[in-house]
Design a protein around this motif. Sequence first.
Motif, PDB file in Angstrom:
ATOM      1  N   GLU A  47      41.599  40.767  51.064  1.00  0.00           N
ATOM      2  CA  GLU A  47      42.458  41.667  50.313  1.00  0.00           C
ATOM      3  C   GLU A  47      43.480  40.856  49.528  1.00  0.00           C
ATOM      4  O   GLU A  47      43.882  39.768  49.948  1.00  0.00           O
ATOM      5  CB  GLU A  47      43.181  42.641  51.256  1.00  0.00           C
ATOM      6  N   THR A  48      43.861  41.374  48.385  1.00  0.00           N
ATOM      7  CA  THR A  48      44.907  40.749  47.598  1.00  0.00           C
ATOM      8  C   THR A  48      45.606  41.828  46.789  1.00  0.00           C
ATOM      9  O   THR A  48      45.374  43.033  47.002  1.00  0.00           O
ATOM     10  CB  THR A  48      44.335  39.639  46.689  1.00  0.00           C
ATOM     11  N   ARG A  49      46.443  41.418  45.874  1.00  0.00           N
ATOM     12  CA  ARG A  49      47.203  42.406  45.085  1.00  0.00           C
ATOM     13  C   ARG A  49      47.194  41.989  43.624  1.00  0.00           C
ATOM     14  O   ARG A  49      47.457  40.836  43.285  1.00  0.00           O
ATOM     15  CB  ARG A  49      48.641  42.495  45.595  1.00  0.00           C
ATOM     16  N   TYR A  50      46.834  42.937  42.747  1.00  0.00           N
ATOM     17  CA  TYR A  50      46.836  42.723  41.303  1.00  0.00           C
ATOM     18  C   TYR A  50      48.018  43.460  40.675  1.00  0.00           C
ATOM     19  O   TYR A  50      48.595  44.366  41.276  1.00  0.00           O
ATOM     20  CB  TYR A  50      45.546  43.233  40.663  1.00  0.00           C
ATOM     21  N   ILE A  51      48.329  43.057  39.445  1.00  0.00           N
ATOM     22  CA  ILE A  51      49.338  43.760  38.640  1.00  0.00           C
ATOM     23  C   ILE A  51      48.635  44.268  37.398  1.00  0.00           C
ATOM     24  O   ILE A  51      48.055  43.484  36.641  1.00  0.00           O
ATOM     25  CB  ILE A  51      50.508  42.830  38.270  1.00  0.00           C
ATOM     26  N   ASN A  52      48.649  45.589  37.189  1.00  0.00           N
ATOM     27  CA  ASN A  52      47.909  46.161  36.064  1.00  0.00           C
ATOM     28  C   ASN A  52      48.701  46.061  34.768  1.00  0.00           C
ATOM     29  O   ASN A  52      49.828  45.542  34.730  1.00  0.00           O
ATOM     30  CB  ASN A  52      47.478  47.598  36.366  1.00  0.00           C
ATOM     31  N   ALA A  53      48.097  46.577  33.696  1.00  0.00           N
ATOM     32  CA  ALA A  53      48.708  46.455  32.372  1.00  0.00           C
ATOM     33  C   ALA A  53      50.059  47.152  32.298  1.00  0.00           C
ATOM     34  O   ALA A  53      50.915  46.786  31.489  1.00  0.00           O
ATOM     35  CB  ALA A  53      47.760  47.024  31.315  1.00  0.00           C
ATOM     36  N   ALA A  54      50.259  48.169  33.155  1.00  0.00           N
ATOM     37  CA  ALA A  54      51.529  48.903  33.159  1.00  0.00           C
ATOM     38  C   ALA A  54      52.571  48.227  34.044  1.00  0.00           C
ATOM     39  O   ALA A  54      53.691  48.735  34.173  1.00  0.00           O
ATOM     40  CB  ALA A  54      51.292  50.339  33.630  1.00  0.00           C
ATOM     41  N   GLY A  55      52.220  47.074  34.653  1.00  0.00           N
ATOM     42  CA  GLY A  55      53.164  46.368  35.513  1.00  0.00           C
ATOM     43  C   GLY A  55      53.178  46.880  36.939  1.00  0.00           C
ATOM     44  O   GLY A  55      54.013  46.454  37.737  1.00  0.00           O
ATOM     45  N   GLU A  56      52.265  47.787  37.284  1.00  0.00           N
ATOM     46  CA  GLU A  56      52.217  48.345  38.630  1.00  0.00           C
ATOM     47  C   GLU A  56      51.339  47.472  39.524  1.00  0.00           C
ATOM     48  O   GLU A  56      50.346  46.898  39.071  1.00  0.00           O
ATOM     49  CB  GLU A  56      51.640  49.769  38.590  1.00  0.00           C
ATOM     50  N   THR A  57      51.703  47.378  40.811  1.00  0.00           N
ATOM     51  CA  THR A  57      50.901  46.600  41.755  1.00  0.00           C
ATOM     52  C   THR A  57      49.757  47.456  42.285  1.00  0.00           C
ATOM     53  O   THR A  57      49.904  48.666  42.475  1.00  0.00           O
ATOM     54  CB  THR A  57      51.754  46.093  42.928  1.00  0.00           C
ATOM     55  N   ILE A  58      48.607  46.793  42.508  1.00  0.00           N
ATOM     56  CA  ILE A  58      47.413  47.472  43.023  1.00  0.00           C
ATOM     57  C   ILE A  58      46.893  46.656  44.196  1.00  0.00           C
ATOM     58  O   ILE A  58      46.597  45.467  44.049  1.00  0.00           O
ATOM     59  CB  ILE A  58      46.298  47.561  41.960  1.00  0.00           C
ATOM     60  N   ASP A  59      46.792  47.275  45.356  1.00  0.00           N
ATOM     61  CA  ASP A  59      46.153  46.616  46.495  1.00  0.00           C
ATOM     62  C   ASP A  59      44.643  46.726  46.315  1.00  0.00           C
ATOM     63  O   ASP A  59      44.110  47.823  46.074  1.00  0.00           O
ATOM     64  CB  ASP A  59      46.577  47.273  47.809  1.00  0.00           C
ATOM     65  N   VAL A  60      43.946  45.598  46.418  1.00  0.00           N
ATOM     66  CA  VAL A  60      42.505  45.592  46.192  1.00  0.00           C
ATOM     67  C   VAL A  60      41.801  44.824  47.298  1.00  0.00           C
ATOM     68  O   VAL A  60      42.339  43.878  47.867  1.00  0.00           O
ATOM     69  CB  VAL A  60      42.138  44.958  44.825  1.00  0.00           C
ATOM     70  N   ALA A  61      40.567  45.291  47.591  1.00  0.00           N
ATOM     71  CA  ALA A  61      39.636  44.504  48.407  1.00  0.00           C
ATOM     72  C   ALA A  61      38.802  43.686  47.438  1.00  0.00           C
ATOM     73  O   ALA A  61      38.297  44.212  46.444  1.00  0.00           O
ATOM     74  CB  ALA A  61      38.750  45.429  49.233  1.00  0.00           C
ATOM     75  N   VAL A  62      38.678  42.384  47.694  1.00  0.00           N
ATOM     76  CA  VAL A  62      38.014  41.508  46.737  1.00  0.00           C
ATOM     77  C   VAL A  62      37.005  40.618  47.455  1.00  0.00           C
ATOM     78  O   VAL A  62      37.239  40.173  48.581  1.00  0.00           O
ATOM     79  CB  VAL A  62      39.061  40.646  45.972  1.00  0.00           C
ATOM     80  N   GLY A  63      35.869  40.417  46.806  1.00  0.00           N
ATOM     81  CA  GLY A  63      34.842  39.524  47.340  1.00  0.00           C
ATOM     82  C   GLY A  63      34.435  38.511  46.288  1.00  0.00           C
ATOM     83  O   GLY A  63      34.230  38.876  45.124  1.00  0.00           O
ATOM     84  N   PHE A  64      34.363  37.239  46.664  1.00  0.00           N
ATOM     85  CA  PHE A  64      33.951  36.168  45.745  1.00  0.00           C
ATOM     86  C   PHE A  64      32.589  35.643  46.190  1.00  0.00           C
ATOM     87  O   PHE A  64      32.422  35.255  47.351  1.00  0.00           O
ATOM     88  CB  PHE A  64      34.950  35.003  45.769  1.00  0.00           C
ATOM     89  N   SER A  65      31.624  35.616  45.279  1.00  0.00           N
ATOM     90  CA  SER A  65      30.318  35.031  45.556  1.00  0.00           C
ATOM     91  C   SER A  65      30.073  33.912  44.549  1.00  0.00           C
ATOM     92  O   SER A  65      30.068  34.143  43.342  1.00  0.00           O
ATOM     93  CB  SER A  65      29.217  36.096  45.445  1.00  0.00           C
ATOM     94  N   LEU A  66      29.891  32.680  45.045  1.00  0.00           N
ATOM     95  CA  LEU A  66      29.784  31.500  44.175  1.00  0.00           C
ATOM     96  C   LEU A  66      28.348  31.298  43.704  1.00  0.00           C
ATOM     97  O   LEU A  66      27.405  31.408  44.480  1.00  0.00           O
ATOM     98  CB  LEU A  66      30.257  30.251  44.931  1.00  0.00           C
ATOM     99  N   ILE A  67      28.191  30.997  42.420  1.00  0.00           N
ATOM    100  CA  ILE A  67      26.888  30.661  41.842  1.00  0.00           C
ATOM    101  C   ILE A  67      26.936  29.201  41.402  1.00  0.00           C
ATOM    102  O   ILE A  67      27.859  28.790  40.696  1.00  0.00           O
ATOM    103  CB  ILE A  67      26.564  31.567  40.637  1.00  0.00           C
ATOM    104  N   ARG A  68      25.949  28.429  41.832  1.00  0.00           N
ATOM    105  CA  ARG A  68      25.860  27.013  41.474  1.00  0.00           C
ATOM    106  C   ARG A  68      24.643  26.788  40.588  1.00  0.00           C
ATOM    107  O   ARG A  68      23.688  27.569  40.607  1.00  0.00           O
ATOM    108  CB  ARG A  68      25.761  26.133  42.720  1.00  0.00           C
ATOM    109  N   ASP A  69      24.667  25.693  39.822  1.00  0.00           N
ATOM    110  CA  ASP A  69      23.511  25.360  38.996  1.00  0.00           C
ATOM    111  C   ASP A  69      22.489  24.591  39.826  1.00  0.00           C
ATOM    112  O   ASP A  69      22.648  24.411  41.040  1.00  0.00           O
ATOM    113  CB  ASP A  69      23.925  24.578  37.737  1.00  0.00           C
ATOM    114  N   GLY A  70      21.418  24.152  39.168  1.00  0.00           N
ATOM    115  CA  GLY A  70      20.340  23.481  39.881  1.00  0.00           C
ATOM    116  C   GLY A  70      20.770  22.211  40.591  1.00  0.00           C
ATOM    117  O   GLY A  70      20.156  21.809  41.582  1.00  0.00           O
ATOM    118  N   SER A  71      21.827  21.571  40.091  1.00  0.00           N
ATOM    119  CA  SER A  71      22.301  20.341  40.719  1.00  0.00           C
ATOM    120  C   SER A  71      23.320  20.604  41.821  1.00  0.00           C
ATOM    121  O   SER A  71      23.805  19.670  42.450  1.00  0.00           O
ATOM    122  CB  SER A  71      22.928  19.431  39.652  1.00  0.00           C
ATOM    123  N   GLY A  72      23.650  21.877  42.042  1.00  0.00           N
ATOM    124  CA  GLY A  72      24.622  22.216  43.072  1.00  0.00           C
ATOM    125  C   GLY A  72      26.047  22.300  42.580  1.00  0.00           C
ATOM    126  O   GLY A  72      26.958  22.597  43.356  1.00  0.00           O
TER     127      GLY A  72
END
Length: 760
Positions: free
Chosen positions: A460-485
């Motif tokens: 979980e983290t927190r973003y700030i939208n265009a209106a300056g308001e904070t948004i609590d978000v659930a976030v997932g990062f999935s890494l993509i690598r090239d053929g060499s890693g």
Amino acid sequence: MVQSVQDYAILMLTPEGNVATWNAGAERFKGYRAEEIIGRHFSTFYPPQDVAAGKPERELAVAMAAGRMEDEGWRVRKDGTQFWANVVITALRDPDGTLRGFGKVTRDLTASRAADLELRASEERFRLMVQSVQDYAILMLTPEGNVATWNAGAERFKGYRAEEIIGRHFSTFYPPQDVAAGKPERELAVAMAAGRMEDEGWRVRKDGTQFWANVVITALRDPDGTLRGFGKVTRDLTERRAQEQAISDREQLVTGVLAAATECSIIATDLDGIITIFNTGAERMLGYAAEEMVGAHSMASVHDPSELAERAQELGVDSGFEVLAAPLRHGNADTREWTYIGKDGSRLAVELTVTAVLDESCQPQGFIGVAIDISERAEAAERRRAFQGAPAGMAIISASPDALGRILDVNETFCDLVGYSRDRLVAMTLQSLTDPAFVDRETERMTGVIAGQSGDHHGETRYINAAGETIDVAVGFSLIRDGSGAPVTFVVLVEDISALKKRAHDLARSNAELEQFAAIASHDLQEPLRKVRTFTERVTVMDADRLSDQGRDYLERANAAAERLQQLIEDLLKFSRVATHARAFARVDLAQIGREVLVDLETAVERAEAIVRVGELPIIQADPSQMRQLIQNLISNALKFRREGVKPQVWVDSEIRDELAEITFRDNGIGFEPQYRERIFRVFERLNSRSQYPGTGIGLALCRKIAERHGGGLVADGVPGVGSVFTLTIPIGQREESNYQPDHAHDDAARSEKEIHVQR
């Protein structure tokens, strides 16, 4: 072949620019018959303003100086109408350099100026096959590997003139280490055995410099199988410039070039659609060998039948090969997307161009279809649609160290979430959207994933939208690598959990208030009950001689009622505190807890003359005190609900299933009807009267709540007069404590506290 081509105007010009030859394509494009145009100046095909500006003469001059001239522009037909044309003029010289004339190839691009690049590339290859090839080194080798012919492309790539190289062995073009290792001879041996050899590697020019080349060597045999030599096609890939194949005036060389066209499927048929040519690209694309297809199958046999049927309805023709041939009856090429079906049943999206092959009298002699694999393009389009249509916010961000977090793409849901347009977001970084208090943590998480210190990140983290308001978000990062890693991008999945966080906060506050109320209520209720019990016991002892039997009975009933109410309050507090007053999970030996519970229940077991057998139980991660309470409640329950006149027996066993412990508590007690298997877990629900089996009606509900808090479950089965089986499932591995949410199907605390007297 040139005379039968209708899709290109292919003609020869004299050195002065007069038309010397004319083909069917020229007649179709420009409207002149051969006898009408041969001998006239080719400026006849240019608009008046271009003629006045001297454009035809300039183009001849450029071709004469540079060897070749290419142009696109308006040209004029016999009837005065204009068409947009691609024109290539090539200077034709004899070996001593004397200009013999010009080759002119014209293509009508009026209806296809925005044609697909791959189709244009395919047509460009065909055009280059007709004219003098300069972008490929195409040569003939004798069976021994000596150079027999030489072309302009070979001279441009390798620096040798024809008189310098013809007769020398082709190993001249290989680095010394490859020559020493016998690589040239091995490649000829492979080509002779397999019919074709393809390689990429370093080759050497006359001046000693090297270039990276793609080389195809094809064995050329006459009809009786005698080896006549080799066709060798070399492409300079040093700068990865797209070079095209060329037509040769020698049939064997054309065969070699076609064999090298492995990236596209080329299938030729007769007028009935029976396959006559099935090239290497078609073999690779569809999985059939040429000998399986030639003379035996129709071109339609590799198509999706449902697509052919649908197209047949559009055209009003019979399904099958006629679907492909019908659009060509009027001499036009047809390009569209189809689905090929491979020999193994696999489906392949292709772009297919089908053209009629015409003889000198413009009569169709057959058909040829050229298909390119567009499956990656189709899959990319489908992935794009899925990306844009995803209900959750999605973003593609850079994972390269010098641009970590730079936003590369976002879907509409992400834009709606943060309030920025896509154009604005692709100029930003993910860090710029993140609350400053969370930026360092999120950056560390990304770098940790890149460094391999952790897998894909979810949190979980927190973003700030265009209106300056904070948004609590659930976030997932999935890494993509090239053929060499090397890390390339992160796919980021984002979901707004602000409302959920607020509800969780409100629920926590409500639970705290309820807990405080429960503690106060417990104290305020139990204190009077303790006094009631104390005074009734004193009256019973101090005034025993003066009490009548009825008075003594009343006091005993009052004391028992106060005791039951006090026990009920304690059980309710235990039930409410399963999640709020729980301990952290730790390593728990259930077998040890089972032994301790039997010690605590020793008196009850002896009084009931019961037999309790506890088998092997696993070690799990759990709350020790709650596991003890659960096991004790279930064994006590089995001892309590026993049949009159039958010595109770209780068996506790376990089995491991897919990282879950399944623990059964089996007894030979009174059992229950199957329709009550859920009812018995509800708070205050009783199937028997209190006079028969005392209790508060909370014990089983408490057990199920403990099981669910541990990410497991508790179910029951029973047979009246036979016994009951309670099955506990619980994870055995290390895990975070589950976010327990009560299941209102199991915990109907809103029901009134009445007793339900149903004989089990």
